[in-house]
Design a protein around this motif. Structure first.
Motif, mmCIF file in Angstrom:
data_model
loop_
_atom_site.group_PDB
_atom_site.id
_atom_site.type_symbol
_atom_site.label_atom_id
_atom_site.label_comp_id
_atom_site.label_asym_id
_atom_site.label_seq_id
_atom_site.Cartn_x
_atom_site.Cartn_y
_atom_site.Cartn_z
ATOM 1 N N ALA A 82 -1.318 1.532 1.141
ATOM 2 C CA ALA A 82 -0.298 2.359 0.492
ATOM 3 C C ALA A 82 0.443 3.216 1.529
ATOM 4 O O ALA A 82 1.667 3.375 1.450
ATOM 5 N N GLU A 83 -0.281 3.746 2.488
ATOM 6 C CA GLU A 83 0.342 4.585 3.520
ATOM 7 C C GLU A 83 1.242 3.746 4.413
ATOM 8 O O GLU A 83 2.340 4.159 4.773
ATOM 9 N N HIS A 84 0.802 2.544 4.759
ATOM 10 C CA HIS A 84 1.640 1.644 5.561
ATOM 11 C C HIS A 84 2.902 1.283 4.793
ATOM 12 O O HIS A 84 4.005 1.274 5.361
ATOM 13 N N ALA A 85 2.783 1.013 3.505
ATOM 14 C CA ALA A 85 3.952 0.710 2.678
ATOM 15 C C ALA A 85 4.911 1.904 2.626
ATOM 16 O O ALA A 85 6.135 1.738 2.666
ATOM 17 N N ARG A 86 4.366 3.129 2.555
ATOM 18 C CA ARG A 86 5.215 4.328 2.555
ATOM 19 C C ARG A 86 5.977 4.440 3.872
ATOM 20 O O ARG A 86 7.177 4.729 3.884
ATOM 21 N N PHE A 87 5.299 4.179 4.981
ATOM 22 C CA PHE A 87 5.977 4.206 6.274
ATOM 23 C C PHE A 87 7.128 3.193 6.292
ATOM 24 O O PHE A 87 8.210 3.485 6.782
ATOM 25 N N GLU A 88 6.880 2.000 5.773
ATOM 26 C CA GLU A 88 7.933 0.987 5.732
ATOM 27 C C GLU A 88 9.092 1.431 4.843
ATOM 28 O O GLU A 88 10.255 1.303 5.222
ATOM 29 N N ARG A 89 8.784 1.943 3.632
ATOM 30 C CA ARG A 89 9.827 2.434 2.721
ATOM 31 C C ARG A 89 10.670 3.536 3.356
ATOM 32 O O ARG A 89 11.888 3.587 3.175
ATOM 33 N N ASP A 90 9.999 4.427 4.077
ATOM 34 C CA ASP A 90 10.691 5.562 4.689
ATOM 35 C C ASP A 90 11.311 5.215 6.039
ATOM 36 O O ASP A 90 11.808 6.090 6.742
ATOM 37 N N LYS A 91 11.237 3.917 6.407
ATOM 38 C CA LYS A 91 11.825 3.432 7.666
ATOM 39 C C LYS A 91 11.280 4.198 8.874
ATOM 40 O O LYS A 91 12.020 4.579 9.779
ATOM 41 N N LEU A 92 9.959 4.408 8.893
ATOM 42 C CA LEU A 92 9.288 5.095 9.992
ATOM 43 C C LEU A 92 8.763 4.125 11.042
ATOM 44 O O LEU A 92 8.036 4.510 11.945
ATOM 45 N N SER A 93 9.130 2.870 10.934
ATOM 46 C CA SER A 93 8.841 1.827 11.925
ATOM 47 C C SER A 93 7.360 1.652 12.252
ATOM 48 O O SER A 93 6.969 1.669 13.424
ATOM 49 N N PRO A 94 6.525 1.445 11.239
ATOM 50 C CA PRO A 94 5.115 1.207 11.559
ATOM 51 C C PRO A 94 4.940 -0.174 12.168
ATOM 52 O O PRO A 94 5.674 -1.104 11.862
ATOM 53 N N GLY A 95 3.981 -0.291 13.026
ATOM 54 C CA GLY A 95 3.628 -1.601 13.554
ATOM 55 C C GLY A 95 2.807 -2.343 12.510
ATOM 56 O O GLY A 95 2.496 -1.805 11.439
ATOM 57 N N PRO A 96 2.442 -3.565 12.804
ATOM 58 C CA PRO A 96 1.622 -4.315 11.847
ATOM 59 C C PRO A 96 0.218 -3.719 11.752
ATOM 60 O O PRO A 96 -0.286 -3.159 12.730
ATOM 61 N N LEU A 97 -0.378 -3.860 10.588
ATOM 62 C CA LEU A 97 -1.768 -3.432 10.422
ATOM 63 C C LEU A 97 -2.668 -4.419 11.137
ATOM 64 O O LEU A 97 -2.441 -5.621 11.107
ATOM 65 N N ARG A 98 -3.675 -3.891 11.787
ATOM 66 C CA ARG A 98 -4.660 -4.730 12.464
ATOM 67 C C ARG A 98 -6.020 -4.403 11.870
ATOM 68 O O ARG A 98 -6.405 -3.250 11.794
ATOM 69 N N ARG A 99 -6.707 -5.412 11.455
ATOM 70 C CA ARG A 99 -8.027 -5.236 10.869
ATOM 71 C C ARG A 99 -9.085 -5.586 11.908
ATOM 72 O O ARG A 99 -8.993 -6.606 12.573
#
Length: 102
Positions: A82-99
């Motif tokens: 959800a936090e990664h999706a928020r970063f994407e929505r807000d155009k905060l340029s998150p990198g890909p999630l790594r598990r």
């Protein structure tokens, strides 16, 4: 024993950086020290005493070369997706999630 109190990041654009850290992590200005050639801005989240120090060198015109080493600031969230999706929505340029597999 030594206790970490802050991490320093050199930034080119003070206003843009303050906006990013406020939107991304809820960091608020804890202190702002202005000197003739530079400023130090200490950001803190209300839930933690640890600070991020933004250093702004006034004569700097070009972005800093961050090098090729991987670095990070660690944060805790309740829902990573959800936090990664928020970063994407807000155009905060998150990198890909790594598990990481244990």
């Amino acid at each position: 024993m030594a206790k970490p109190v802050h991490a320093m990041i050199r930034v080119l654009d003070e206003a843009r950086s303050l906006h990013f850290y406020a939107r991304a992590f809820g960091l608020e200005v804890a202190d702002h020290l202005k000197f003739p050639d530079f400023a130090l801005i200490y950001l803190r989240h209300p839930s933690s005493p640890f600070e991020v120090e933004l250093t702004v060198n006034f004569d700097r015109k070009e972005p800093y070369d961050l090098g090729d080493g991987y670095g990070h600031i660690a944060v805790v969230v309740d829902d990573l997706d959800a936090e990664h999706a928020r970063f994407e929505r807000d155009k905060l340029s998150p990198g890909p999630l790594r598990r990481f597999q244990a």
